[in-house]
Motif scaffolding. Structure first.
Motif, PDB file in Angstrom:
ATOM      1  N   ALA A  67       8.326  68.758  21.602  1.00  0.00           N
ATOM      2  CA  ALA A  67       9.140  69.959  21.408  1.00  0.00           C
ATOM      3  C   ALA A  67       9.104  70.397  19.935  1.00  0.00           C
ATOM      4  CB  ALA A  67      10.573  69.692  21.851  1.00  0.00           C
ATOM      5  N   ILE A  68       9.172  69.426  19.022  1.00  0.00           N
ATOM      6  CA  ILE A  68       9.143  69.780  17.594  1.00  0.00           C
ATOM      7  C   ILE A  68       7.764  70.305  17.206  1.00  0.00           C
ATOM      8  CG2 ILE A  68       9.388  68.883  15.248  1.00  0.00           C
ATOM      9  CD1 ILE A  68      11.403  66.834  16.399  1.00  0.00           C
ATOM     10  N   GLY A  69       6.718  69.664  17.728  1.00  0.00           N
ATOM     11  CA  GLY A  69       5.366  70.118  17.410  1.00  0.00           C
ATOM     12  C   GLY A  69       5.105  71.523  17.935  1.00  0.00           C
ATOM     13  N   LEU A  70       5.530  71.771  19.193  1.00  0.00           N
ATOM     14  CA  LEU A  70       5.325  73.104  19.765  1.00  0.00           C
ATOM     15  C   LEU A  70       6.193  74.140  19.049  1.00  0.00           C
ATOM     16  CD1 LEU A  70       5.044  72.162  23.539  1.00  0.00           C
ATOM     17  CD2 LEU A  70       3.270  73.215  22.126  1.00  0.00           C
ATOM     18  N   ARG A  71       7.359  73.712  18.543  1.00  0.00           N
ATOM     19  CA  ARG A  71       8.215  74.630  17.771  1.00  0.00           C
ATOM     20  C   ARG A  71       7.446  75.142  16.545  1.00  0.00           C
ATOM     21  NH1 ARG A  71      11.396  74.384  13.331  1.00  0.00           N
ATOM     22  NH2 ARG A  71      13.320  75.613  13.311  1.00  0.00           N
ATOM     23  N   THR A  72       6.744  74.224  15.868  1.00  0.00           N
ATOM     24  CA  THR A  72       5.963  74.627  14.694  1.00  0.00           C
ATOM     25  C   THR A  72       4.841  75.578  15.090  1.00  0.00           C
ATOM     26  OG1 THR A  72       6.455  72.509  13.660  1.00  0.00           O
ATOM     27  CG2 THR A  72       4.600  73.756  12.756  1.00  0.00           C
ATOM     28  N   ILE A  73       4.148  75.244  16.187  1.00  0.00           N
ATOM     29  CA  ILE A  73       3.029  76.083  16.618  1.00  0.00           C
ATOM     30  C   ILE A  73       3.537  77.471  17.025  1.00  0.00           C
ATOM     31  CG2 ILE A  73       1.269  76.361  18.413  1.00  0.00           C
ATOM     32  CD1 ILE A  73       0.996  73.260  18.340  1.00  0.00           C
ATOM     33  N   LEU A  74       4.657  77.504  17.772  1.00  0.00           N
ATOM     34  CA  LEU A  74       5.211  78.798  18.195  1.00  0.00           C
ATOM     35  C   LEU A  74       5.626  79.633  16.985  1.00  0.00           C
ATOM     36  CD1 LEU A  74       7.357  77.706  21.263  1.00  0.00           C
ATOM     37  CD2 LEU A  74       5.401  79.261  21.288  1.00  0.00           C
ATOM     38  N   SER A  75       6.117  78.948  15.945  1.00  0.00           N
ATOM     39  CA  SER A  75       6.521  79.678  14.745  1.00  0.00           C
ATOM     40  C   SER A  75       5.315  80.243  14.013  1.00  0.00           C
ATOM     41  CB  SER A  75       7.318  78.729  13.833  1.00  0.00           C
ATOM     42  OG  SER A  75       7.403  79.262  12.546  1.00  0.00           O
ATOM     43  N   GLU A  76       4.286  79.405  13.834  1.00  0.00           N
ATOM     44  CA  GLU A  76       3.150  79.830  13.012  1.00  0.00           C
ATOM     45  C   GLU A  76       2.170  80.722  13.771  1.00  0.00           C
ATOM     46  OE1 GLU A  76       1.204  76.819  10.771  1.00  0.00           O
ATOM     47  OE2 GLU A  76       3.065  75.933  10.064  1.00  0.00           O
ATOM     48  N   TRP A  77       2.012  80.492  15.066  1.00  0.00           N
ATOM     49  CA  TRP A  77       0.995  81.249  15.808  1.00  0.00           C
ATOM     50  C   TRP A  77       1.576  82.404  16.606  1.00  0.00           C
ATOM     51  CZ3 TRP A  77      -3.817  78.288  17.923  1.00  0.00           C
ATOM     52  CH2 TRP A  77      -4.376  77.529  16.879  1.00  0.00           C
ATOM     53  N   ALA A  78       2.827  82.250  17.055  1.00  0.00           N
ATOM     54  CA  ALA A  78       3.408  83.321  17.876  1.00  0.00           C
ATOM     55  C   ALA A  78       4.463  84.090  17.094  1.00  0.00           C
ATOM     56  CB  ALA A  78       4.003  82.732  19.149  1.00  0.00           C
ATOM     57  N   GLY A  79       4.758  83.640  15.882  1.00  0.00           N
ATOM     58  CA  GLY A  79       5.695  84.376  15.036  1.00  0.00           C
ATOM     59  C   GLY A  79       7.147  84.293  15.479  1.00  0.00           C
ATOM     60  N   LEU A  80       7.475  83.321  16.341  1.00  0.00           N
ATOM     61  CA  LEU A  80       8.876  83.182  16.751  1.00  0.00           C
ATOM     62  C   LEU A  80       9.710  82.697  15.579  1.00  0.00           C
ATOM     63  CD1 LEU A  80       8.978  81.606  20.338  1.00  0.00           C
ATOM     64  CD2 LEU A  80       9.248  83.977  19.643  1.00  0.00           C
ATOM     65  N   ARG A  81      10.924  83.223  15.462  1.00  0.00           N
ATOM     66  CA  ARG A  81      11.810  82.840  14.358  1.00  0.00           C
ATOM     67  C   ARG A  81      13.236  82.655  14.875  1.00  0.00           C
ATOM     68  NH1 ARG A  81       7.779  82.180  12.155  1.00  0.00           N
ATOM     69  NH2 ARG A  81       6.841  83.088  10.309  1.00  0.00           N
ATOM     70  N   GLY A  82      14.031  81.983  14.088  1.00  0.00           N
ATOM     71  CA  GLY A  82      15.476  81.908  14.330  1.00  0.00           C
ATOM     72  C   GLY A  82      15.832  81.290  15.666  1.00  0.00           C
ATOM     73  N   SER A  83      16.841  81.886  16.335  1.00  0.00           N
ATOM     74  CA  SER A  83      17.348  81.275  17.559  1.00  0.00           C
ATOM     75  C   SER A  83      16.339  81.376  18.697  1.00  0.00           C
ATOM     76  CB  SER A  83      18.685  81.906  17.954  1.00  0.00           C
ATOM     77  OG  SER A  83      18.577  83.301  17.946  1.00  0.00           O
ATOM     78  N   ALA A  84      15.499  82.422  18.709  1.00  0.00           N
ATOM     79  CA  ALA A  84      14.470  82.509  19.754  1.00  0.00           C
ATOM     80  C   ALA A  84      13.563  81.283  19.684  1.00  0.00           C
ATOM     81  CB  ALA A  84      13.651  83.784  19.579  1.00  0.00           C
ATOM     82  N   ASN A  86      14.323  78.281  18.233  1.00  0.00           N
ATOM     83  CA  ASN A  86      15.045  77.043  18.513  1.00  0.00           C
ATOM     84  C   ASN A  86      15.372  76.886  19.983  1.00  0.00           C
ATOM     85  OD1 ASN A  86      15.046  76.110  15.858  1.00  0.00           O
ATOM     86  ND2 ASN A  86      16.798  77.392  15.329  1.00  0.00           N
ATOM     87  N   ILE A  87      15.747  77.990  20.633  1.00  0.00           N
ATOM     88  CA  ILE A  87      16.076  77.906  22.059  1.00  0.00           C
ATOM     89  C   ILE A  87      14.823  77.585  22.872  1.00  0.00           C
ATOM     90  CG2 ILE A  87      16.806  79.293  24.050  1.00  0.00           C
ATOM     91  CD1 ILE A  87      18.753  80.720  22.054  1.00  0.00           C
ATOM     92  N   THR A  88      13.700  78.205  22.510  1.00  0.00           N
ATOM     93  CA  THR A  88      12.446  77.922  23.223  1.00  0.00           C
ATOM     94  C   THR A  88      12.064  76.452  23.063  1.00  0.00           C
ATOM     95  OG1 THR A  88      11.749  80.178  22.724  1.00  0.00           O
ATOM     96  CG2 THR A  88      10.057  78.678  23.521  1.00  0.00           C
ATOM     97  N   ALA A  89      12.173  75.941  21.834  1.00  0.00           N
ATOM     98  CA  ALA A  89      11.803  74.546  21.583  1.00  0.00           C
ATOM     99  C   ALA A  89      12.729  73.597  22.338  1.00  0.00           C
ATOM    100  CB  ALA A  89      11.838  74.260  20.084  1.00  0.00           C
ATOM    101  N   LEU A  90      14.027  73.911  22.328  1.00  0.00           N
ATOM    102  CA  LEU A  90      14.985  73.077  23.057  1.00  0.00           C
ATOM    103  C   LEU A  90      14.666  73.083  24.548  1.00  0.00           C
ATOM    104  CD1 LEU A  90      18.557  73.678  21.562  1.00  0.00           C
ATOM    105  CD2 LEU A  90      17.464  71.481  22.022  1.00  0.00           C
ATOM    106  N   ALA A  91      14.318  74.258  25.078  1.00  0.00           N
ATOM    107  CA  ALA A  91      13.993  74.374  26.502  1.00  0.00           C
ATOM    108  C   ALA A  91      12.758  73.542  26.826  1.00  0.00           C
ATOM    109  CB  ALA A  91      13.772  75.838  26.867  1.00  0.00           C
TER     110      ALA A  91
END
Lengths: 113, 244
Positions: A67-84, A86-91
């Motif tokens: 979840a933490i690794g995918l959170r980083t990838i989603l941030s850097e590659w998909a541009g997700l930020r903030g609660s979007a 964190n909620i995605t990573a938690l899910a």
């Protein structure tokens, strides 16, 4: 939880996973050598506290680590930020844990020998 | 201008802060030992005086003239044209991951703002009235610090870093390396504040150890190892060990 705490959680979960991965693969290779059937394998794992703890901890570590690794990838590659983000990573972590826990339950906890 | 003799085909990215504009092509006379900065200066002096770029020392000390040459960040005053030409041509663009002021001049503000965010500035422990602190140049911490102090702030590592390109919060290799040198400097009085800064959002933990900073640093420095040092120091502190 700060970014650095997530970083440490990912490193520590990797530390936990490393021996589990080796044992998991080693046992898998060993178990199929003699042509074990699924029923024979389940006969050894079901009701086993050792395998329940082994794969239970494995699933927890994987859920945290991935979840933490995918959170980083989603941030850097998909541009997700903030609660979007964190909620995605938690899910993702929750889904991985639920799927893994279901498998661990089926393989080790049901039909105790 | 004469177009006789060997020529270099140079494509230059024009445009301002509103985004990349058109690409403009120039034919520049080729000389021996010609640097990329020589080519840019020739264009500005002989073909198009409106071309904007930045340089100062021309000898690899000031860190002003870095730009993208064929997609790679380089210090243009110390880069020979003959080493970078591809089929007799080269393409120039402003440094990656930084806003553009105009043409080849990148806005360095975000780069230097991140130095401050990383606490990559000296925190004095003595005043000018105190005696000069003796420094043993062979002390292990001093050797570690000295390995990173020849940075010329050219932002080549910053432009080379894919993590910088994908994570706008990431402090970047130069700021983190500077923080690492100060963390190892016995005269710096805020090692804890440095570790706080480099473990915040976009801190050293964001580095994926791809190593483009070390691969492209024109001064042969090793920001990758400096960032690894910060990660180790922050991890030691996480477990209640080490300083800071």
């Amino acid at each position: 939880m700060s970014e650095f705490h997530l970083y440490m959680a990912q490193r520590l979960s990797a530390l936990v996973m490393a021996p589990f991965v080796l044992v998991h693969i080693g046992v898998m290779i060993y178990a199929i050598q003699g042509g074990l059937s699924a029923a024979e394998i389940l006969g050894r794992t079901q009701g086993s506290v050792f395998w329940f703890l082994f794969y239970g901890m494995f699933v927890v570590a994987v859920s945290i680590h991935a979840a933490i690794g995918l959170r980083t990838i989603l941030s850097e590659w998909a541009g997700l930020r903030g609660s979007a983000l964190n909620i995605t990573a938690l899910a993702i972590g929750a889904i991985l844990f639920a799927m893994g826990a279901q498998a661990v339950y089926a393989v080790t906890a049901t039909g105790a020998a | 201008m004469s177009t006789k003799g060997p020529q270099v085909t140079v494509t230059v990215q024009r445009g301002g802060p509103e985004g990349p504009g058109r690409k403009q092509q120039f034919q520049v006379p080729a000389y021996g030992s010609q640097t990329v900065l020589d080519v840019v200066s020739w264009i500005q002096q002989n073909a198009d005086p409106t071309l904007t770029y930045r340089f100062a020392c021309r000898v690899g000390m000031c860190g002003s003239c870095a730009m993208m040459v064929n997609g790679v960040p380089r210090w243009t005053c110390r880069t020979h044209v003959s080493k970078v030409l591809q089929d007799g041509a080269m393409e120039l663009a402003p440094l990656r991951s930084l806003p553009v002021i105009k043409d080849l001049a990148a806005d360095m503000d975000p780069f230097f703002d991140k130095w401050v965010s990383a606490e990559a500035l000296h925190h004095p422990t003595a005043s000018r009235d105190d005696p000069i602190a003796p420094i043993d140049p062979d002390a292990p911490e001093r050797v570690t610090a000295s390995a990173g102090i020849e940075c010329i702030n050219c932002a080549v590592c910053y432009a080379a870093c894919d993590t910088v390109a994908n994570n706008p919060d990431y402090l970047g290799p130069a700021a983190l390396q500077r923080a690492w040198t100060l963390y190892n400097d016995s005269r710096d009085g805020a090692h804890g504040a440095i570790l706080d800064a480099v473990t915040g959002t976009g801190g050293c933990q964001s580095c994926h150890s791809m190593g483009s900073c070390t691969a492209y640093c024109p001064n042969g420095l090793d920001p990758l190892s400096a960032i690894a040092g910060l990660k180790r120091a922050a991890t030691r502190r996480f477990f209640g060990k080490g300083k800071g």
